[in-house]
Motif scaffolding. Structure first.
Motif, PDB file in Angstrom:
ATOM      1  N   MET A  42       0.833  -1.175   0.000  1.00 41.63           N
ATOM      2  CA  MET A  42       0.000   0.000   0.000  1.00 41.63           C
ATOM      3  C   MET A  42       0.881   1.244   0.000  1.00 41.63           C
ATOM      4  O   MET A  42       1.868   1.332   0.719  1.00 41.63           O
ATOM      5  CB  MET A  42      -0.906  -0.019   1.223  1.00 41.63           C
ATOM      6  N   ASP A  43       0.528   2.202  -0.818  1.00 46.28           N
ATOM      7  CA  ASP A  43       1.309   3.416  -0.979  1.00 46.28           C
ATOM      8  C   ASP A  43       1.019   4.402   0.150  1.00 46.28           C
ATOM      9  O   ASP A  43      -0.124   4.536   0.587  1.00 46.28           O
ATOM     10  CB  ASP A  43       0.947   4.050  -2.318  1.00 46.28           C
ATOM     11  N   LYS A  44       2.063   5.080   0.632  1.00 49.43           N
ATOM     12  CA  LYS A  44       1.874   6.093   1.672  1.00 49.43           C
ATOM     13  C   LYS A  44       1.156   7.303   1.096  1.00 49.43           C
ATOM     14  O   LYS A  44       1.313   7.642  -0.063  1.00 49.43           O
ATOM     15  CB  LYS A  44       3.219   6.542   2.224  1.00 49.43           C
ATOM     16  N   THR A  45       0.390   7.971   1.941  1.00 49.47           N
ATOM     17  CA  THR A  45      -0.319   9.177   1.542  1.00 49.47           C
ATOM     18  C   THR A  45       0.439  10.387   2.082  1.00 49.47           C
ATOM     19  O   THR A  45       0.876  10.396   3.230  1.00 49.47           O
ATOM     20  CB  THR A  45      -1.757   9.169   2.089  1.00 49.47           C
ATOM     21  N   LEU A  46       0.582  11.399   1.227  1.00 53.67           N
ATOM     22  CA  LEU A  46       1.282  12.626   1.591  1.00 53.67           C
ATOM     23  C   LEU A  46       0.339  13.811   1.493  1.00 53.67           C
ATOM     24  O   LEU A  46      -0.672  13.751   0.799  1.00 53.67           O
ATOM     25  CB  LEU A  46       2.461  12.870   0.639  1.00 53.67           C
ATOM     26  N   ARG A  47       0.687  14.893   2.186  1.00 56.48           N
ATOM     27  CA  ARG A  47      -0.016  16.160   2.027  1.00 56.48           C
ATOM     28  C   ARG A  47       1.022  17.254   1.946  1.00 56.48           C
ATOM     29  O   ARG A  47       2.110  17.158   2.524  1.00 56.48           O
ATOM     30  CB  ARG A  47      -0.991  16.427   3.158  1.00 56.48           C
ATOM     31  N   CYS A  48       0.676  18.295   1.209  1.00 57.35           N
ATOM     32  CA  CYS A  48       1.573  19.433   1.052  1.00 57.35           C
ATOM     33  C   CYS A  48       1.484  20.316   2.299  1.00 57.35           C
ATOM     34  O   CYS A  48       0.432  20.434   2.916  1.00 57.35           O
ATOM     35  CB  CYS A  48       1.201  20.224  -0.199  1.00 57.35           C
ATOM     36  N   THR A  49       2.600  20.950   2.638  1.00 55.05           N
ATOM     37  CA  THR A  49       2.626  21.829   3.800  1.00 55.05           C
ATOM     38  C   THR A  49       2.185  23.245   3.471  1.00 55.05           C
ATOM     39  O   THR A  49       2.017  24.055   4.381  1.00 55.05           O
ATOM     40  CB  THR A  49       4.043  21.878   4.407  1.00 55.05           C
ATOM     41  N   VAL A  50       1.959  23.553   2.179  1.00 52.23           N
ATOM     42  CA  VAL A  50       1.560  24.900   1.778  1.00 52.23           C
ATOM     43  C   VAL A  50       0.187  24.892   1.114  1.00 52.23           C
ATOM     44  O   VAL A  50      -0.722  25.589   1.548  1.00 52.23           O
ATOM     45  CB  VAL A  50       2.608  25.533   0.833  1.00 52.23           C
ATOM     46  N   CYS A  51       0.025  24.127   0.052  1.00 51.02           N
ATOM     47  CA  CYS A  51      -1.247  24.131  -0.678  1.00 51.02           C
ATOM     48  C   CYS A  51      -2.148  22.994  -0.170  1.00 51.02           C
ATOM     49  O   CYS A  51      -1.835  22.349   0.830  1.00 51.02           O
ATOM     50  CB  CYS A  51      -1.012  24.029  -2.188  1.00 51.02           C
ATOM     51  N   THR A  52      -3.218  22.715  -0.849  1.00 52.93           N
ATOM     52  CA  THR A  52      -4.185  21.724  -0.390  1.00 52.93           C
ATOM     53  C   THR A  52      -4.006  20.364  -1.041  1.00 52.93           C
ATOM     54  O   THR A  52      -4.872  19.511  -0.905  1.00 52.93           O
ATOM     55  CB  THR A  52      -5.618  22.211  -0.677  1.00 52.93           C
ATOM     56  N   TRP A  53      -2.880  20.119  -1.724  1.00 58.74           N
ATOM     57  CA  TRP A  53      -2.677  18.847  -2.420  1.00 58.74           C
ATOM     58  C   TRP A  53      -2.523  17.704  -1.434  1.00 58.74           C
ATOM     59  O   TRP A  53      -1.836  17.808  -0.425  1.00 58.74           O
ATOM     60  CB  TRP A  53      -1.436  18.924  -3.307  1.00 58.74           C
ATOM     61  N   ARG A  54      -3.192  16.594  -1.740  1.00 60.42           N
ATOM     62  CA  ARG A  54      -3.020  15.326  -1.033  1.00 60.42           C
ATOM     63  C   ARG A  54      -2.962  14.241  -2.078  1.00 60.42           C
ATOM     64  O   ARG A  54      -3.659  14.294  -3.076  1.00 60.42           O
ATOM     65  CB  ARG A  54      -4.198  15.026  -0.102  1.00 60.42           C
ATOM     66  N   GLY A  55      -2.116  13.251  -1.860  1.00 61.59           N
ATOM     67  CA  GLY A  55      -2.025  12.181  -2.826  1.00 61.59           C
ATOM     68  C   GLY A  55      -1.042  11.110  -2.396  1.00 61.59           C
ATOM     69  O   GLY A  55      -0.490  11.141  -1.296  1.00 61.59           O
ATOM     70  N   ALA A  56      -0.828  10.163  -3.286  1.00 61.64           N
ATOM     71  CA  ALA A  56       0.055   9.035  -3.012  1.00 61.64           C
ATOM     72  C   ALA A  56       1.517   9.432  -3.181  1.00 61.64           C
ATOM     73  O   ALA A  56       1.849  10.345  -3.935  1.00 61.64           O
ATOM     74  CB  ALA A  56      -0.280   7.882  -3.948  1.00 61.64           C
ATOM     75  N   TRP A  57       2.383   8.709  -2.479  1.00 61.25           N
ATOM     76  CA  TRP A  57       3.823   8.940  -2.556  1.00 61.25           C
ATOM     77  C   TRP A  57       4.290   8.790  -4.000  1.00 61.25           C
ATOM     78  O   TRP A  57       5.077   9.591  -4.496  1.00 61.25           O
ATOM     79  CB  TRP A  57       4.530   7.945  -1.649  1.00 61.25           C
ATOM     80  N   SER A  58       3.798   7.766  -4.698  1.00 58.58           N
ATOM     81  CA  SER A  58       4.236   7.525  -6.077  1.00 58.58           C
ATOM     82  C   SER A  58       3.808   8.652  -7.007  1.00 58.58           C
ATOM     83  O   SER A  58       4.530   8.989  -7.942  1.00 58.58           O
ATOM     84  CB  SER A  58       3.702   6.184  -6.578  1.00 58.58           C
ATOM     85  N   ASP A  59       2.631   9.247  -6.778  1.00 53.82           N
ATOM     86  CA  ASP A  59       2.197  10.378  -7.599  1.00 53.82           C
ATOM     87  C   ASP A  59       3.159  11.548  -7.466  1.00 53.82           C
ATOM     88  O   ASP A  59       3.493  12.214  -8.446  1.00 53.82           O
ATOM     89  CB  ASP A  59       0.791  10.840  -7.212  1.00 53.82           C
ATOM     90  N   ALA A  60       3.605  11.817  -6.251  1.00 53.45           N
ATOM     91  CA  ALA A  60       4.530  12.922  -6.024  1.00 53.45           C
ATOM     92  C   ALA A  60       5.933  12.588  -6.518  1.00 53.45           C
ATOM     93  O   ALA A  60       6.636  13.447  -7.046  1.00 53.45           O
ATOM     94  CB  ALA A  60       4.573  13.281  -4.545  1.00 53.45           C
ATOM     95  N   ALA A  61       6.341  11.324  -6.375  1.00 54.93           N
ATOM     96  CA  ALA A  61       7.699  10.943  -6.763  1.00 54.93           C
ATOM     97  C   ALA A  61       7.883  10.941  -8.276  1.00 54.93           C
ATOM     98  O   ALA A  61       8.957  11.293  -8.773  1.00 54.93           O
ATOM     99  CB  ALA A  61       8.030   9.569  -6.196  1.00 54.93           C
ATOM    100  N   TYR A  62       6.858  10.551  -9.030  1.00 52.93           N
ATOM    101  CA  TYR A  62       6.984  10.445 -10.477  1.00 52.93           C
ATOM    102  C   TYR A  62       6.524  11.693 -11.223  1.00 52.93           C
ATOM    103  O   TYR A  62       6.611  11.745 -12.435  1.00 52.93           O
ATOM    104  CB  TYR A  62       6.225   9.234 -10.989  1.00 52.93           C
ATOM    105  N   ALA A  63       6.061  12.702 -10.515  1.00 58.04           N
ATOM    106  CA  ALA A  63       5.630  13.943 -11.163  1.00 58.04           C
ATOM    107  C   ALA A  63       6.844  14.744 -11.620  1.00 58.04           C
ATOM    108  O   ALA A  63       7.931  14.636 -11.051  1.00 58.04           O
ATOM    109  CB  ALA A  63       4.791  14.774 -10.201  1.00 58.04           C
ATOM    110  N   ARG A  64       6.628  15.547 -12.632  1.00 57.77           N
ATOM    111  CA  ARG A  64       7.708  16.404 -13.135  1.00 57.77           C
ATOM    112  C   ARG A  64       8.052  17.427 -12.064  1.00 57.77           C
ATOM    113  O   ARG A  64       7.168  18.108 -11.536  1.00 57.77           O
ATOM    114  CB  ARG A  64       7.230  17.096 -14.396  1.00 57.77           C
TER     115      ARG A  64
END
Length: 79
Positions: A1-23
């Protein structure tokens, strides 16, 4: 199961893999109090990396630091 992250500034929440593979994008400038908080997050991540932990990927929307969301059990019954 993928870890869930949240941004410390904006309202983004999502999976670790989404953040890791994003440009990667450059973080936008912030007012002084928020930039100080971001510097503290950077110090915390740097010390965690020195002790062998993995570095959390930056937010794919604004480029600032993310933190892991702790999952708690739901009070609602599963159906």
């Amino acid at each position: 199961m993928d870890k869930t992250l949240r941004c410390t500034v904006c309202t983004w929440r999502g999976a670790w893999s989404d953040a890791a593979y994003a440009r990667p994008i450059a973080p936008r400038s912030l007012p002084e109090p928020l930039s100080h908080i971001q510097a503290l997050y950077e110090q915390k991540q740097a010390s965690s990396v020195r002790f062998g932990m993995t570095r959390e990927p930056p937010c794919p929307r604004c480029g600032h630091h993310t933190v892991t969301v702790r999952r708690t059990p739901s009070f609602h019954p599963s159906m």
